[in-house]
Design an enzyme around this catalytic site. Structure first.
Site, PDB file in Angstrom:
ATOM      1  N   ARG A   4       0.821  -1.220   0.000  1.00  0.00           N
ATOM      2  CA  ARG A   4       0.000   0.000   0.000  1.00  0.00           C
ATOM      3  C   ARG A   4       0.854   1.269   0.000  1.00  0.00           C
ATOM      4  O   ARG A   4       0.335   2.359  -0.209  1.00  0.00           O
ATOM      5  CB  ARG A   4      -0.924   0.010   1.225  1.00  0.00           C
ATOM      6  CG  ARG A   4      -1.945  -1.102   1.255  1.00  0.00           C
ATOM      7  CD  ARG A   4      -2.490  -1.331   2.655  1.00  0.00           C
ATOM      8  NE  ARG A   4      -3.241  -0.207   3.162  1.00  0.00           N
ATOM      9  CZ  ARG A   4      -4.586  -0.137   3.103  1.00  0.00           C
ATOM     10  NH1 ARG A   4      -5.261  -1.121   2.556  1.00  0.00           N
ATOM     11  NH2 ARG A   4      -5.228   0.898   3.595  1.00  0.00           N
ATOM     12  N   TRP A  56       1.158   6.073   6.107  1.00  0.00           N
ATOM     13  CA  TRP A  56       1.321   6.902   4.907  1.00  0.00           C
ATOM     14  C   TRP A  56       1.014   8.318   5.402  1.00  0.00           C
ATOM     15  O   TRP A  56      -0.148   8.661   5.646  1.00  0.00           O
ATOM     16  CB  TRP A  56       0.347   6.456   3.825  1.00  0.00           C
ATOM     17  CG  TRP A  56       0.185   7.426   2.703  1.00  0.00           C
ATOM     18  CD1 TRP A  56      -0.777   8.400   2.580  1.00  0.00           C
ATOM     19  CD2 TRP A  56       1.018   7.570   1.544  1.00  0.00           C
ATOM     20  NE1 TRP A  56      -0.598   9.120   1.440  1.00  0.00           N
ATOM     21  CE2 TRP A  56       0.490   8.641   0.775  1.00  0.00           C
ATOM     22  CE3 TRP A  56       2.145   6.915   1.076  1.00  0.00           C
ATOM     23  CZ2 TRP A  56       1.067   9.045  -0.433  1.00  0.00           C
ATOM     24  CZ3 TRP A  56       2.699   7.320  -0.130  1.00  0.00           C
ATOM     25  CH2 TRP A  56       2.166   8.370  -0.857  1.00  0.00           C
ATOM     26  N   ASN A  60      -6.167   4.975  10.438  1.00  0.00           N
ATOM     27  CA  ASN A  60      -6.066   5.204   8.994  1.00  0.00           C
ATOM     28  C   ASN A  60      -7.153   6.212   8.667  1.00  0.00           C
ATOM     29  O   ASN A  60      -8.327   5.982   8.950  1.00  0.00           O
ATOM     30  CB  ASN A  60      -6.302   3.902   8.219  1.00  0.00           C
ATOM     31  CG  ASN A  60      -6.221   4.123   6.710  1.00  0.00           C
ATOM     32  OD1 ASN A  60      -5.629   5.100   6.257  1.00  0.00           O
ATOM     33  ND2 ASN A  60      -6.810   3.210   5.948  1.00  0.00           N
ATOM     34  N   GLU A  90      -2.246  15.051 -21.924  1.00  0.00           N
ATOM     35  CA  GLU A  90      -2.228  13.992 -20.895  1.00  0.00           C
ATOM     36  C   GLU A  90      -2.784  12.692 -21.461  1.00  0.00           C
ATOM     37  O   GLU A  90      -2.240  11.617 -21.231  1.00  0.00           O
ATOM     38  CB  GLU A  90      -3.017  14.446 -19.669  1.00  0.00           C
ATOM     39  CG  GLU A  90      -3.159  13.428 -18.563  1.00  0.00           C
ATOM     40  CD  GLU A  90      -1.838  12.955 -17.977  1.00  0.00           C
ATOM     41  OE1 GLU A  90      -0.791  13.570 -18.255  1.00  0.00           O
ATOM     42  OE2 GLU A  90      -1.840  11.923 -17.269  1.00  0.00           O
ATOM     43  N   LYS A 143      -0.660   9.216 -21.597  1.00  0.00           N
ATOM     44  CA  LYS A 143      -1.150   7.947 -21.034  1.00  0.00           C
ATOM     45  C   LYS A 143      -1.063   6.836 -22.075  1.00  0.00           C
ATOM     46  O   LYS A 143      -0.573   5.754 -21.812  1.00  0.00           O
ATOM     47  CB  LYS A 143      -2.604   8.117 -20.561  1.00  0.00           C
ATOM     48  CG  LYS A 143      -2.773   8.971 -19.331  1.00  0.00           C
ATOM     49  CD  LYS A 143      -2.378   8.318 -18.028  1.00  0.00           C
ATOM     50  CE  LYS A 143      -0.995   8.533 -17.520  1.00  0.00           C
ATOM     51  NZ  LYS A 143      -0.412   9.805 -17.294  1.00  0.00           N
ATOM     52  N   GLU A 182       2.679   5.921 -23.043  1.00  0.00           N
ATOM     53  CA  GLU A 182       3.581   5.366 -22.016  1.00  0.00           C
ATOM     54  C   GLU A 182       3.167   3.964 -21.566  1.00  0.00           C
ATOM     55  O   GLU A 182       3.992   3.234 -21.018  1.00  0.00           O
ATOM     56  CB  GLU A 182       3.705   6.291 -20.822  1.00  0.00           C
ATOM     57  CG  GLU A 182       2.503   6.428 -19.952  1.00  0.00           C
ATOM     58  CD  GLU A 182       2.806   7.272 -18.703  1.00  0.00           C
ATOM     59  OE1 GLU A 182       3.922   7.207 -18.164  1.00  0.00           O
ATOM     60  OE2 GLU A 182       1.898   8.002 -18.277  1.00  0.00           O
TER      61      GLU A 182
END
Ligand code: AGP
Length: 609
Positions: free
Chosen positions: A27, A74, A100, A482, A486, A489
């Protein structure tokens, strides 16, 4: 997102908890910690870094006990550090908890607690909860103290809480962040997702928002936060571990595309509120005045982040009327840029580690400009080396192709534009219109995700072409860029994005029946012009894929495929128009058998020049 693991049963808790943390490592996290209870004593250890660093800190020592909690953090509030790692405790160590989510009103709760003499050790929002539970635990039981504390909390949480006062009791609670309780034989394991549970049991119950559970080796009871007992269905997890890590999606990229409603809600959380004509970007408060006096704003970034900057230029100039320049970080850093003391440079970077962008930050600071950051990773280099900034709160982005980070970056730039516009170029009534619409965007993205089957069909038709052209106008010219990025790539099909009007200055020479052209054809001020561009393409037998917010007979007659998305205010259209392009690139790449999450030659964060 943080990772949560809790255990209570007949086995030693620590090995199970540490194994659970390993399962949750995918995660993304920046620190880890663990706490167990044994003979009424709390054993707690936490460390910045990886689970291996935590183990090294343990150095072979045993953490005794058959009950415990563990966490991978995180960071959202407070840098990655030992002290900010979870579990957090109150001053007397009678409560230890892991969390979380985001507590939006933690600052006011902390101020009140400090006023009453509570001493805080960390910069996290979570620590507030440990003190609150301890403060309320007078003349009542453990679960009542928890309930009273949670009644004050605004925000999202998934919690696991233990106390030396109640050495057999694990309390968990959920509001906005997932929690699953695994039902074993005389033992229970709770986690943020099933990946930490399935090796022990596949029998689970899913806590719903507003529910809590009191778990002991002898059994568990689920209640609402309002103390109403609930009967929960026991479900069986059928997924493999790999499927669980991707949330049931085939790839992290698809999971992150579908996460965008939630990640955007987290980006907006606590920063805009329905009915209030204001934007609160707390991270910019220290530099607010200097920012409001900016004579020029320079946005620097790379790749997708640079595209977000181009959208930001439209947003800030159209809403706040402040001049904006957008620069490739790699170009900015080498061209001996001219900067003035009242310039503001804003570095945009999901990872916060992109070498070119970090170099641009250092260059700008050396030249005396105010330098800010818009990053996703808390405590990243760019976040640390800029004077202030705004975190995306989008959660870890694991797929190399950036998706949810882009929409969160644009959302932050939209909020920045509104903050700069308020009281200068826009009245509160006008600000309120934008705030109310921004609040609707996550739900509108949810509706767009429903058209995935139509996009899958489109992908079948175009998966073997060798070139694509993407065209858009205004704030959707960067979306054309963009969409092209996308596609190229992850599917390795050559694609270019252009302002639609530029087509006649060259690209139109490429148009033939083998060149599909994606038009972002929204009913903003440019629609009629886009329609004429589409006719130019059709006149040369080009195939047109149109992304539009309203059907009309002309477009239906001209386009060979139409993807309809909800309408929104012009400045916010990029947040919606990009989603079908993300999905189109994904579906084509999958059909071409490409490694969608780890495309060839690419890294998630380009930390080299
Ligand atoms: C986008 O899909 C690519 N992964 C890449 O262009 C990326 O946006 C770029 O490398 C910048 O990364 P950053 O946002 O972490 O700085």
């Amino acid at each position: 997102m943080c990772g949560i693991v809790g255990y209570v049963g007949f086995r030693e808790a620590a090995p199970i908890l540490l194994g659970g943390l390993r399962r949750l490592e995918y995660r993304g996290y920046d620190s880890a910690g663990i706490a167990t209870l044994h003979e009424g004593k709390l054993y707690l250890l936490k460390a910045q870094g990886r689970v291996d660093d935590l183990l090294a800190r343990l150095n072979g020592r045993r953490l005794p006990g058959h009950i415990g909690i563990a966490h991978t953090r995180w960071a959202t509030h407070g840098e990655p550090s030992d002290i900010n790692a979870h579990p957090h405790t109150d001053m007397r160590g009678i409560v230890a908890l892991i969390h979380n989510g985001i507590i939006e009103n933690y600052a006011s709760l902390r101020t009140e607690l400090e006023r009453k003499g509570y001493a805080f050790r960390s910069q996290t929002d979570t620590e507030v909860l440990a003190h609150l539970i301890e403060a309320f635990w007078i003349g009542c039981d453990f679960e009542t103290a928890v309930r009273r504390a949670l009644s004050l909390v605004v925000g999202a949480y998934g919690l696991a809480i233990i106390s030396p006062r109640e050495p057999d009791t694990l309390i968990i609670a959920r509001k906005g962040s997932p929690l699953i309780l695994g039902i074993g034989e005389g033992e229970y394991i709770v986690a943020s997702d099933a990946s930490a549970i399935v090796e022990h049991t596949r029998q689970v119950i899913y806590l719903e928002d507003g529910e809590m559970a009191i778990v002991r080796p002898t059994g568990y009871v689920v209640k609402s936060i309002e103390n109403v007992e609930k009967t929960k269905e026991i479900c069986t997890i059928e997924w493999s571990l790999e499927q669980i890590e991707r949330g049931g999606f085939e790839h992290f990229m698809l999971k992150e595309i579908f996460e965008q409603p939630t990640s955007l809600e987290n980006t907006l959380r606590g920063r805009i509120h329905p009915g209030r004509p204001e934007v609160q970007l707390g991270g910019l408060l220290p530099v607010r005045d200097r920012l409001l006096q900016a004579r020029r704003i320079i946005l620097v970034g790379c790749g997708t982040s640079w595209h977000a900057g181009l959208v930001g230029e439209y947003l800030i100039e159209s809403l706040a009327r402040i001049p904006v320049e957008v620069e490739y970080a790699s170009e900015f850093r080498y061209r001996d840029p001219i900067l003035y003391p009242d310039d503001v440079v804003i570095a945009i970077s999901q990872s916060g580690e992109t070498a070119d962008t970090l170099a641009a930050v250092r260059e700008a600071r050396a030249r005396g400009a105010l330098v800010l950051g818009i990053c996703n990773v808390v405590g990243s280099s760019i976040a640390r080396e800029t004077e202030a900034g705004v975190y995306l709160h989008a959660g870890p982005e694991i797929g190399v192709a950036s998706t949810k980070a882009f929409t969160s970056q644009v959302a932050v730039l939209a909020m920045l534009a509104l903050m700069l516009a308020r009281g200068r170029t826009l009245t509160d009534a006008e600000i309120l219109v934008y705030v109310e619409e921004l609040y609707q965007i996550p739900e509108k993205i949810r509706r767009i995700l429903d058209i995935r089957p139509a996009i899958q069909e489109l992908a079948q038709r175009f998966k073997d072409v060798t070139n694509f052209l993407y065209l858009g106008r205004g704030p959707n010219f960067p979306v054309a860029l963009e969409g092209a990025l996308k596609l190229k790539e992850i599917s390795y099909i050559h694609a270019e994005g252009y302002p639609a009007a530029e087509m006649k200055h060259g690209p139109i020479a490429l148009i033939d029946e083998n060149m599909p052209v994606v038009f972002i054809a929204l009913h903003d001020g440019t629609y009629e012009k886009i329609l004429s561009n589409i006719q130019e393409v059709r006149a040369r037998r080009g195939q047109v894929i149109a992304i539009t917010d309203a059907l009309d007979p002309t477009l239906e007659e001209l386009a060979s495929a139409i993807l309809q998305i909800p309408g929104t205010l012009d400045p916010f259209t990029p947040l919606l128009a990009v989603v079908p392009l993300q999905l189109l690139a994904y579906e084509i790449a999958v059909l071409r058998g490409c490694d969608v999450d780890k495309p060839r030659n690419l890294a998630k964060s380009v930390t080299v020049e």
